[in-house]
Design a protein around this motif. Structure first.
Motif, mmCIF file in Angstrom:
data_model
loop_
_atom_site.group_PDB
_atom_site.id
_atom_site.type_symbol
_atom_site.label_atom_id
_atom_site.label_comp_id
_atom_site.label_asym_id
_atom_site.label_seq_id
_atom_site.Cartn_x
_atom_site.Cartn_y
_atom_site.Cartn_z
ATOM 1 N N HIS A 95 0.841 -1.198 0.000
ATOM 2 C CA HIS A 95 0.000 0.000 0.000
ATOM 3 C C HIS A 95 0.881 1.256 0.000
ATOM 4 N N MET A 96 1.898 1.274 0.837
ATOM 5 C CA MET A 96 2.782 2.443 0.888
ATOM 6 C C MET A 96 3.559 2.601 -0.412
ATOM 7 N N LEU A 97 4.077 1.497 -0.934
ATOM 8 C CA LEU A 97 4.823 1.572 -2.191
ATOM 9 C C LEU A 97 3.932 2.003 -3.350
ATOM 10 N N SER A 98 2.755 1.442 -3.447
ATOM 11 C CA SER A 98 1.830 1.751 -4.531
ATOM 12 C C SER A 98 1.397 3.220 -4.532
ATOM 13 N N ASN A 99 1.387 3.812 -3.377
ATOM 14 C CA ASN A 99 0.970 5.205 -3.257
ATOM 15 C C ASN A 99 2.151 6.173 -3.189
#
Length: 101
Positions: A95-99
């Protein structure tokens, strides 16, 4: 006594499935990770900061999960999510990487 135990066992089996469901990456991020990753506390890469996350992303998902589990610098093992499963931690990392692209 046996009847009471049997009733308790049946009641436990009837708990809603959601009670045991894994949390999504977004849920884990919002309830656990955001504490440090919104403001960059103690050098934590900020959510949405592509430049800060790029070198971490290059290490790969397995390496990031290992780091999250063991802790790094000021981040304790599992961050602030001591009850997170590996799958939940991996989802929060994703989630953090994707955002942060």
């Amino acid at each position: 006594m046996k009847k009471a135990f049997a009733l308790a066992a049946v009641a436990a089996l009837m708990l809603p499935v959601a009670a045991n469901a894994e949390r999504t990456g977004e849920e884990v991020y919002k309830t656990k990770c955001a504490v440090c990753h919104v403001a960059g506390v103690a050098g934590a890469p900020k959510f949405g900061d592509a430049a800060a996350w790029a070198p971490r992303a290059e290490k790969g998902a397995d390496a990031l999960l290992a780091t999250a589990k063991s802790g790094i610098n000021a981040m304790p093992p599992k961050g602030t999510c001591m009850d997170c499963s590996d799958a939940e931690l991996a989802a929060a990392i994703d989630h953090m990487l994707s955002n942060s692209k």
